[in-house]
Design a protein around this motif. Sequence first.
Motif, short mmCIF file in Angstrom:
data_model
loop_
_atom_site.label_atom_id
_atom_site.label_comp_id
_atom_site.label_asym_id
_atom_site.label_seq_id
_atom_site.Cartn_x
_atom_site.Cartn_y
_atom_site.Cartn_z
N ALA A 1 -95.47 -30.10 -14.30
CA ALA A 1 -94.54 -31.20 -14.53
C ALA A 1 -94.41 -31.49 -16.02
CB ALA A 1 -95.02 -32.46 -13.79
N ALA A 2 -95.53 -31.44 -16.73
CA ALA A 2 -95.49 -31.65 -18.18
C ALA A 2 -94.62 -30.60 -18.85
CB ALA A 2 -96.90 -31.62 -18.75
N GLY A 3 -94.72 -29.35 -18.37
CA GLY A 3 -93.91 -28.27 -18.92
C GLY A 3 -92.43 -28.44 -18.65
N ARG A 4 -92.08 -29.08 -17.53
CA ARG A 4 -90.67 -29.35 -17.25
C ARG A 4 -90.10 -30.32 -18.27
NH1 ARG A 4 -86.95 -28.45 -15.79
NH2 ARG A 4 -86.18 -29.69 -14.05
N ILE A 5 -90.95 -31.26 -18.73
CA ILE A 5 -90.48 -32.26 -19.69
C ILE A 5 -90.37 -31.64 -21.08
CG2 ILE A 5 -90.94 -34.52 -20.70
CD1 ILE A 5 -92.61 -35.11 -18.11
N HIS A 6 -91.47 -30.98 -21.51
CA HIS A 6 -91.47 -30.32 -22.83
C HIS A 6 -92.66 -29.37 -22.89
CE1 HIS A 6 -91.36 -29.63 -27.15
NE2 HIS A 6 -90.17 -30.23 -27.18
N SER A 7 -92.45 -28.20 -23.45
CA SER A 7 -93.53 -27.20 -23.52
C SER A 7 -94.74 -27.72 -24.29
CB SER A 7 -93.00 -25.91 -24.15
OG SER A 7 -92.49 -26.15 -25.46
N ASP A 8 -94.52 -28.57 -25.29
CA ASP A 8 -95.65 -29.12 -26.05
C ASP A 8 -96.54 -29.98 -25.16
OD1 ASP A 8 -94.86 -27.89 -28.36
OD2 ASP A 8 -93.99 -29.67 -29.29
N MET A 9 -95.95 -30.67 -24.20
CA MET A 9 -96.74 -31.51 -23.31
C MET A 9 -97.67 -30.67 -22.43
SD MET A 9 -94.28 -34.58 -22.00
CE MET A 9 -93.74 -35.88 -23.13
N ALA A 10 -97.17 -29.53 -21.97
CA ALA A 10 -98.00 -28.64 -21.17
C ALA A 10 -99.10 -28.01 -22.02
CB ALA A 10 -97.13 -27.56 -20.52
N GLY B 1 -100.47 -29.16 -24.85
CA GLY B 1 -101.47 -30.11 -25.32
C GLY B 1 -101.89 -31.13 -24.28
N PHE B 2 -101.75 -30.77 -23.00
CA PHE B 2 -102.02 -31.70 -21.89
C PHE B 2 -103.42 -32.30 -21.98
CE2 PHE B 2 -103.33 -32.97 -17.70
CZ PHE B 2 -102.19 -33.45 -17.08
N VAL C 1 -94.14 -41.29 -10.37
CA VAL C 1 -93.73 -41.63 -11.73
C VAL C 1 -94.88 -41.24 -12.63
CG1 VAL C 1 -92.99 -43.45 -13.30
CG2 VAL C 1 -92.33 -43.56 -10.89
N ILE C 2 -94.61 -40.35 -13.58
CA ILE C 2 -95.69 -39.73 -14.34
C ILE C 2 -95.53 -40.01 -15.85
CG2 ILE C 2 -96.82 -37.54 -14.91
CD1 ILE C 2 -95.86 -36.43 -12.28
N THR C 3 -96.63 -40.40 -16.46
CA THR C 3 -96.71 -40.50 -17.91
C THR C 3 -97.72 -39.46 -18.39
OG1 THR C 3 -96.25 -42.87 -17.86
CG2 THR C 3 -97.22 -42.00 -19.88
N ILE C 4 -97.28 -38.53 -19.22
CA ILE C 4 -98.12 -37.46 -19.72
C ILE C 4 -98.74 -37.87 -21.06
CG2 ILE C 4 -98.24 -35.03 -20.43
CD1 ILE C 4 -97.65 -35.38 -17.46
N ARG C 5 -100.05 -37.77 -21.15
CA ARG C 5 -100.75 -37.96 -22.42
C ARG C 5 -101.09 -36.56 -22.94
NH1 ARG C 5 -99.00 -42.94 -23.30
NH2 ARG C 5 -99.63 -44.39 -21.62
N PHE C 6 -100.74 -36.29 -24.19
CA PHE C 6 -100.95 -34.95 -24.73
C PHE C 6 -101.21 -35.03 -26.23
CE2 PHE C 6 -96.59 -35.89 -25.55
CZ PHE C 6 -96.19 -35.14 -26.64
N SER C 7 -101.69 -33.93 -26.78
CA SER C 7 -101.95 -33.84 -28.22
C SER C 7 -101.71 -32.41 -28.66
CB SER C 7 -103.39 -34.25 -28.54
OG SER C 7 -103.67 -34.08 -29.92
N VAL C 8 -100.91 -32.23 -29.71
CA VAL C 8 -100.65 -30.88 -30.24
C VAL C 8 -100.85 -30.88 -31.75
CG1 VAL C 8 -99.07 -30.17 -28.43
CG2 VAL C 8 -98.18 -31.42 -30.40
#
Length: 361
Positions: A302-311, A313-314, A354-361
Amino acid sequence: MKATLLGRRQSGKSTLFSALTRTPLKETGGYGHERRIAVVELPDPRVDRLAEIYRPRKVTYPSLTLIDPAPPTPGEPGVLTAAAIADARASEAIVVVVRAFTNPAVPRETPLDPTGDLRLLQEELLLADLAMVETRLERLEKEARGRPKGAAGGAAERAVLEKARAHLEAGRLMRQLDLTPHEREAVHHLEFVTMRPQVVVANIDERQVGQPPSPALVVLQTAEEGEGTRVLAICAPLEAELAQLEPEEEAAFLEELGLRESGRVRLGRALLEAGNLLTFYTGGPPEVRAWTLPRGGSAQDAAGRIHSDMARGFIRAEVVAADDLIAAGSERPVREQGLYHVEQKGYRVQDGDVITIRFSV
């Protein structure tokens, strides 16, 4: 997702295209219209309710590419053109529109028979698949004659195609054929049109809306739903009219008709289900957006559907069911009630999350 509309002449498939694309009827239709294609936003009541909570600057609904093929020209054999079958073959789902209405202004040469119309359309799709199998087997045979004696090549594919040929010759659709993962892999490069999931739309009279189904419709629903195919009773002209109204007007009209939701909403949901897709949401002041994801997909998917950076740095996903959030009216009470949950990348996303992704890149 891409879906193709198929139907006999005077079935109302182009009117349904008008309803789904919110284009006035006068701009579509016609005895020999050209092929039409449009990117369609699917109605989603959850998006509307989430937008009331977040008050975003932008709202994005789930979408699909919809194709309305041109009908055969007068005198052309068959009820589907080769181009229409090619469109359906390249789609993830097919909407088959069958006539279940009577209208003296829209005559037909044969008695009203929605089940017979569906069988006729499916027979043409089946014959197209059978022709593809025969052509492919002939090519494999020629390639085998050109190889050194004893050389391997194409045996696995040939075995599956022989199995498929017998199945198709028995009048069965390819999606009704049990294939192992290995067998599917052997023919994955072939696009069987009868492998595509179908949603059947019975185009009914306006006077039938909200009423018990007619005997002919009961026969159709019993036969198709027994095979796992959804059958929806929709009045395409009425839906085309509703599509031209403002949301408040449409809601009032539906209430007057005694309907909970429009046929467009039901069809959109059925198409996503047929395509084995679920819908998840992201929300905030910038945007409320619906996303589609194959069922069984993970939080990282799901994170990757939103943006590759989110997937990439998940870190974690914060998840709440849209229905719980809508019922509560805001984020604060659902957090106080402990309805938010924190999930790792392997979490299987559920329809309506409803999803909020926390990530770091």
